[in-house]
Design a protein around this motif. Structure first.
Motif, PDB file in Angstrom:
ATOM      1  N   ASP A   1      41.309  37.683  47.916  1.00  0.00           N
ATOM      2  CA  ASP A   1      41.940  37.139  46.714  1.00  0.00           C
ATOM      3  C   ASP A   1      41.412  37.802  45.444  1.00  0.00           C
ATOM      4  O   ASP A   1      41.994  37.621  44.363  1.00  0.00           O
ATOM      5  N   LEU A   2      40.317  38.558  45.559  1.00  0.00           N
ATOM      6  CA  LEU A   2      39.747  39.253  44.405  1.00  0.00           C
ATOM      7  C   LEU A   2      40.344  40.645  44.196  1.00  0.00           C
ATOM      8  O   LEU A   2      40.021  41.318  43.209  1.00  0.00           O
ATOM      9  N   ILE A   3      41.212  41.080  45.100  1.00  0.00           N
ATOM     10  CA  ILE A   3      41.806  42.410  44.967  1.00  0.00           C
ATOM     11  C   ILE A   3      42.494  42.594  43.615  1.00  0.00           C
ATOM     12  O   ILE A   3      42.328  43.638  42.969  1.00  0.00           O
ATOM     13  N   PRO A   4      43.281  41.600  43.122  1.00  0.00           N
ATOM     14  CA  PRO A   4      43.875  41.775  41.785  1.00  0.00           C
ATOM     15  C   PRO A   4      42.840  42.003  40.689  1.00  0.00           C
ATOM     16  O   PRO A   4      43.048  42.844  39.796  1.00  0.00           O
ATOM     17  N   PHE A   5      41.729  41.298  40.753  1.00  0.00           N
ATOM     18  CA  PHE A   5      40.673  41.480  39.754  1.00  0.00           C
ATOM     19  C   PHE A   5      40.079  42.874  39.850  1.00  0.00           C
ATOM     20  O   PHE A   5      39.846  43.544  38.820  1.00  0.00           O
ATOM     21  N   PHE A   6      39.827  43.345  41.075  1.00  0.00           N
ATOM     22  CA  PHE A   6      39.242  44.673  41.238  1.00  0.00           C
ATOM     23  C   PHE A   6      40.206  45.756  40.754  1.00  0.00           C
ATOM     24  O   PHE A   6      39.777  46.774  40.183  1.00  0.00           O
TER      25      PHE A   6
ATOM     26  N   CYS B   1      35.476  32.194  36.975  1.00  0.00           N
ATOM     27  CA  CYS B   1      35.839  31.218  35.946  1.00  0.00           C
ATOM     28  C   CYS B   1      34.655  30.654  35.175  1.00  0.00           C
ATOM     29  O   CYS B   1      34.828  30.178  34.049  1.00  0.00           O
ATOM     30  N   PHE B   2      33.490  30.675  35.753  1.00  0.00           N
ATOM     31  CA  PHE B   2      32.365  29.992  35.119  1.00  0.00           C
ATOM     32  C   PHE B   2      31.198  30.931  34.850  1.00  0.00           C
ATOM     33  O   PHE B   2      30.044  30.515  34.814  1.00  0.00           O
ATOM     34  N   ALA B   3      31.492  32.206  34.689  1.00  0.00           N
ATOM     35  CA  ALA B   3      30.439  33.187  34.424  1.00  0.00           C
ATOM     36  C   ALA B   3      30.111  33.211  32.938  1.00  0.00           C
ATOM     37  O   ALA B   3      30.979  33.016  32.085  1.00  0.00           O
TER      38      ALA B   3
ATOM     39  N   PHE C   1      45.715  29.530  42.981  1.00  0.00           N
ATOM     40  CA  PHE C   1      45.188  29.485  41.614  1.00  0.00           C
ATOM     41  C   PHE C   1      44.748  28.069  41.234  1.00  0.00           C
ATOM     42  O   PHE C   1      45.337  27.079  41.654  1.00  0.00           O
ATOM     43  N   THR C   2      43.718  28.024  40.429  1.00  0.00           N
ATOM     44  CA  THR C   2      43.325  26.807  39.720  1.00  0.00           C
ATOM     45  C   THR C   2      43.667  27.020  38.250  1.00  0.00           C
ATOM     46  O   THR C   2      43.878  28.163  37.812  1.00  0.00           O
ATOM     47  N   PRO C   3      43.740  25.957  37.460  1.00  0.00           N
ATOM     48  CA  PRO C   3      43.977  26.162  36.029  1.00  0.00           C
ATOM     49  C   PRO C   3      42.973  27.106  35.379  1.00  0.00           C
ATOM     50  O   PRO C   3      43.343  27.944  34.554  1.00  0.00           O
ATOM     51  N   HIS C   4      41.707  27.005  35.747  1.00  0.00           N
ATOM     52  CA  HIS C   4      40.685  27.893  35.182  1.00  0.00           C
ATOM     53  C   HIS C   4      40.966  29.352  35.547  1.00  0.00           C
ATOM     54  O   HIS C   4      40.803  30.247  34.709  1.00  0.00           O
ATOM     55  N   LEU C   5      41.398  29.582  36.775  1.00  0.00           N
ATOM     56  CA  LEU C   5      41.655  30.952  37.212  1.00  0.00           C
ATOM     57  C   LEU C   5      42.888  31.520  36.508  1.00  0.00           C
ATOM     58  O   LEU C   5      42.921  32.704  36.149  1.00  0.00           O
ATOM     59  N   PHE C   6      43.882  30.685  36.311  1.00  0.00           N
ATOM     60  CA  PHE C   6      45.064  31.135  35.561  1.00  0.00           C
ATOM     61  C   PHE C   6      44.674  31.543  34.143  1.00  0.00           C
ATOM     62  O   PHE C   6      45.092  32.596  33.642  1.00  0.00           O
ATOM     63  N   LEU C   7      43.875  30.730  33.479  1.00  0.00           N
ATOM     64  CA  LEU C   7      43.455  31.037  32.113  1.00  0.00           C
ATOM     65  C   LEU C   7      42.617  32.306  32.069  1.00  0.00           C
ATOM     66  O   LEU C   7      42.676  33.078  31.102  1.00  0.00           O
ATOM     67  N   PHE C   8      41.825  32.542  33.123  1.00  0.00           N
ATOM     68  CA  PHE C   8      41.023  33.766  33.197  1.00  0.00           C
ATOM     69  C   PHE C   8      41.931  34.991  33.211  1.00  0.00           C
ATOM     70  O   PHE C   8      41.737  35.940  32.431  1.00  0.00           O
TER      71      PHE C   8
ATOM     72  N   PRO D   1      34.661  40.164  31.975  1.00  0.00           N
ATOM     73  CA  PRO D   1      33.197  40.171  32.128  1.00  0.00           C
ATOM     74  C   PRO D   1      32.787  41.096  33.269  1.00  0.00           C
ATOM     75  O   PRO D   1      33.497  41.207  34.268  1.00  0.00           O
ATOM     76  N   GLU D   2      31.688  41.780  33.095  1.00  0.00           N
ATOM     77  CA  GLU D   2      31.180  42.642  34.156  1.00  0.00           C
ATOM     78  C   GLU D   2      30.423  41.770  35.152  1.00  0.00           C
ATOM     79  O   GLU D   2      29.304  41.343  34.885  1.00  0.00           O
ATOM     80  N   LEU D   3      31.057  41.531  36.296  1.00  0.00           N
ATOM     81  CA  LEU D   3      30.506  40.614  37.286  1.00  0.00           C
ATOM     82  C   LEU D   3      30.455  41.275  38.654  1.00  0.00           C
ATOM     83  O   LEU D   3      31.179  42.231  38.937  1.00  0.00           O
ATOM     84  N   VAL D   4      29.588  40.740  39.492  1.00  0.00           N
ATOM     85  CA  VAL D   4      29.585  41.055  40.914  1.00  0.00           C
ATOM     86  C   VAL D   4      29.908  39.753  41.624  1.00  0.00           C
ATOM     87  O   VAL D   4      29.082  38.832  41.636  1.00  0.00           O
ATOM     88  N   VAL D   5      31.101  39.640  42.166  1.00  0.00           N
ATOM     89  CA  VAL D   5      31.595  38.369  42.700  1.00  0.00           C
ATOM     90  C   VAL D   5      32.037  38.533  44.140  1.00  0.00           C
ATOM     91  O   VAL D   5      32.329  39.639  44.607  1.00  0.00           O
ATOM     92  N   SER D   6      32.105  37.404  44.836  1.00  0.00           N
ATOM     93  CA  SER D   6      32.562  37.413  46.227  1.00  0.00           C
ATOM     94  C   SER D   6      33.679  36.405  46.473  1.00  0.00           C
ATOM     95  O   SER D   6      34.197  36.342  47.575  1.00  0.00           O
ATOM     96  N   GLN D   7      34.041  35.624  45.452  1.00  0.00           N
ATOM     97  CA  GLN D   7      35.175  34.722  45.546  1.00  0.00           C
ATOM     98  C   GLN D   7      35.688  34.425  44.139  1.00  0.00           C
ATOM     99  O   GLN D   7      34.948  34.537  43.152  1.00  0.00           O
TER     100      GLN D   7
END
Length: 605
Positions: A378-383, A437-439, A408-415, A426-432
């Motif tokens: 699900d992170l492919i779009p972000f990458f 949303c809360f970085a 999607f959650t509302p927070h993810l949509f706003l992101f 934001p420059e993040l290293v994420v796995s989900q």
């Protein structure tokens, strides 16, 4: 021709006619070290002066350190595995002879002529003697099939620590097997007898050693971890009269915890560090020889990690293979990896900013945990966005099958709305996705990315609302979307005819259920492009208000403060449902009790 140096230390002899710039590597040049001698010793006969090459002095070469079988003074008789007695004078040695097994001077070897070992007969052309030499020099590292060239001071120290640990672990486990009385455990059971078997001290001893391994150099740490595992993986639980409530008191449970720690550490080393493929293969081979009990069979293949230069993996990362499988000598090779390995590769490729390769990998890799793998996919779009391809990232949110936007959650949509609108992230290293949303990381411009136009932002938002009820019902999501089309400067009111025709066009766009896409007719934006988008979103809001209560509603309505004509258009559409209008007004009035502004008054007017 001979040229003598004035000091008498060096004589250069050559039969070359050209004496200028003679290199020392030329075979026609001979450099000889000489001793002090009388001039009479160097007299050359007249006949010798006519020769092209004249030798005026020579001496025996100096004997350098060597293995006994290469001794130039004493002949050596090679045997395959003769250990009973010296063979044909092999016991003879010169001052520079070394023992091939001990790797030290033969004169100091205690097994030189000892019956049953006879190191004097050893040589490098025998597998028997080579194995004996490796066992002597490698010590406890021999089971890892390491070569002497691979051994350094770190590995030597690791072996020393490992052998000391094995002795201590044996004593700890023996004490565990003996058990403790109730009195020794501090239990007040004077009228009862029995033993308590508590594995906790053994667990703590192993855990302490693994802590030490964590602080060692990469290869040494791996050797220590696997060497310790080889011993504790064979431990078993003994049934006692009383069982401690601590899970670490049970050998089966504690052993699994330790093993999972070792596997996680080694997998991270294999993926994240610079261990060579050859060394990794030796670790895997050593681990594969463990005799796992039945309850641990599931972790037997846990170290089967593909090296980064694996043919299939490389072809996938480079985009040469989009299926994730290949045929190798008639066998199908599938790119299937444990989800823990997938997460490690995802982390490393993010740190290296190799987002495009990461997307290729995640699209084709399969894993033992499909649910966790989907969270990473699900992170492919972000990458893709981080690679600078915002439009590609937007499209990848809505594939025909299993679209990430569905979750999607509302927070993810706003992101994502902010990312697409500003071309920052934001420059993040994420796995989900939830980690986006809360970085607390600061948002930075994405290299080579440009913000998406408003029409794409509107289409994106309406598509998400169509497939995700959580976003459709959330008030904050509507406020953010309306902020996009209700710009800071007022949008001029369009003609009455356009407002009238817009009702039909907007309704046809929103009711079109052919696919998840949102099609906006070109003619609708030709004359009033900004007004058309505002009316389209306002029409979608009308459908939202008509379906259920919207709370809080006041922030949503405040976005129209610069475009009251659009708010009147919304009210005109809502008037077809008098009952819902009445309840909607009551909701707004209830909200306005605690606020100074009263949007309900404006709406009613």
């Amino acid at each position: 021709m001979g040229t003598a140096v004035d000091t008498g230390e060096i004589i250069i002899l050559s039969d070359d006619d050209d004496e200028e710039d003679i290199p020392c590597s030329d075979p026609s040049v001979l450099i000889v070290e000489v001793e002090d001698m009388k001039k009479s010793d160097c007299v050359v006969s007249p006949s010798a002066l006519d020769e092209d090459l004249v030798i005026t002095f020579s001496r025996r070469a100096e004997v350098l350190p060597h293995a006994r079988y290469d001794c130039p003074l004493h002949a050596f008789t090679a045997t395959d595995c003769e250990i009973g007695a010296p063979a044909a004078g092999n016991q003879l040695m010169c001052d520079q002879c070394f023992c091939y097994i001990c790797d030290k001077l033969a004169s100091s070897c205690q097994m030189w002529c000892c019956c049953g070992v006879c190191h004097c007969n050893s040589h490098k052309r025998s597998d028997f003697w080579n194995n004996l030499r490796n066992g002597s020099l490698l010590g406890g590292l021999q089971p890892f099939n390491l070569t002497l060239s691979e051994i350094d001071s770190h590995l030597r120290h690791a072996d020393t620590m490992l052998q000391s640990f094995k002795q201590g672990l044996s004593a700890k486990f023996l004490s565990f097997l003996k058990g403790q009385t109730l009195e020794q455990c501090g239990l007040d059971q004077s009228n009862q007898r029995g033993l308590v078997y508590d594995y906790t001290p053994v667990y703590e001893f192993v855990s302490s050693f693994l802590d030490k391994a964590d602080k060692r150099e990469g290869r040494a740490a791996a050797i220590m971890r696997l060497g310790a595992t080889e011993d504790f993986v064979r431990h078993f639980q003994v049934s006692g009269t009383y069982i401690s409530q601590s899970p670490l008191a049970n050998a089966f449970e504690a052993r699994l915890v330790l093993l999972q720690r070792v596997i996680a550490s080694l997998q991270r080393q294999m993926v994240m560090t610079d261990l060579t493929p050859e060394f990794i293969h030796k670790l895997q081979d050593f681990y594969g020889r463990f005799n796992f009990p039945a309850e641990l069979k599931s972790v037997k293949n846990s170290l089967c990690v593909r090296p980064w230069d694996d043919v299939l993996l490389v072809s996938v990362l480079k985009g040469q293979n989009v299926t994730g499988f290949r045929k190798d000598k008639g066998k199908k090779d599938l790119l299937i990896e444990q989800v823990s390995v997938v997460l490690l590769r995802t982390e490393l490729l993010q740190r290296q900013h190799r987002y495009r390769e990461l997307c290729r990998y995640l699209r084709v890799v399969e894993s033992d945990d499909s649910k966790r793998l989907q969270q990473v996919r699900d992170l492919i779009p972000f990458f893709m966005c981080m690679d600078g391809t915002l439009i590609g990232g937007l499209h990848s949110l809505f594939p025909s099958v299993n679209a990430p936007a569905l979750r999607f959650t509302p927070h993810l949509f706003l992101f994502y709305l902010r990312l697409f609108q500003t071309a920052t992230a934001p420059e993040l290293v994420v796995s989900q996705s939830a980690e986006l949303c809360f970085a607390d990381a600061a948002w930075q411009p994405i290299k080579d990315a440009v913000p998406l136009p408003h029409v794409l932002l509107v289409r994106f938002s309406l598509r998400v609302q169509r497939c995700c009820s959580a976003v459709f019902t959330d008030s904050q999501c509507w406020t953010s979307l309306l902020t996009v089309v209700n710009t800071l400067a007022a949008v001029p009111e369009p003609s009455p005819q356009f407002l009238h025709e817009a009702k039909v066009v907007v309704e046809s766009i929103l009711l079109d259920q052919h696919g998840s896409n949102i099609q906006i007719p070109r003619f609708f934006q030709e004359v009033y492009p900004d007004q058309a988008l505002l009316l389209l979103v306002t029409g979608a809001l009308c459908s939202r208000i008509a379906s259920a209560a919207l709370s809080p509603a006041a922030p949503v309505l405040k976005t129209f403060k610069e475009n009251m004509w659009a708010l009147r258009w919304l009210w005109d559409r809502l008037s077809s449902s008098p009952e819902r209008v009445s309840s909607f007004l009551q909701e707004i009035l209830q909200e306005s009790v605690n606020t100074t502004d009263n949007p309900a008054v404006k709406l009613h007017s």
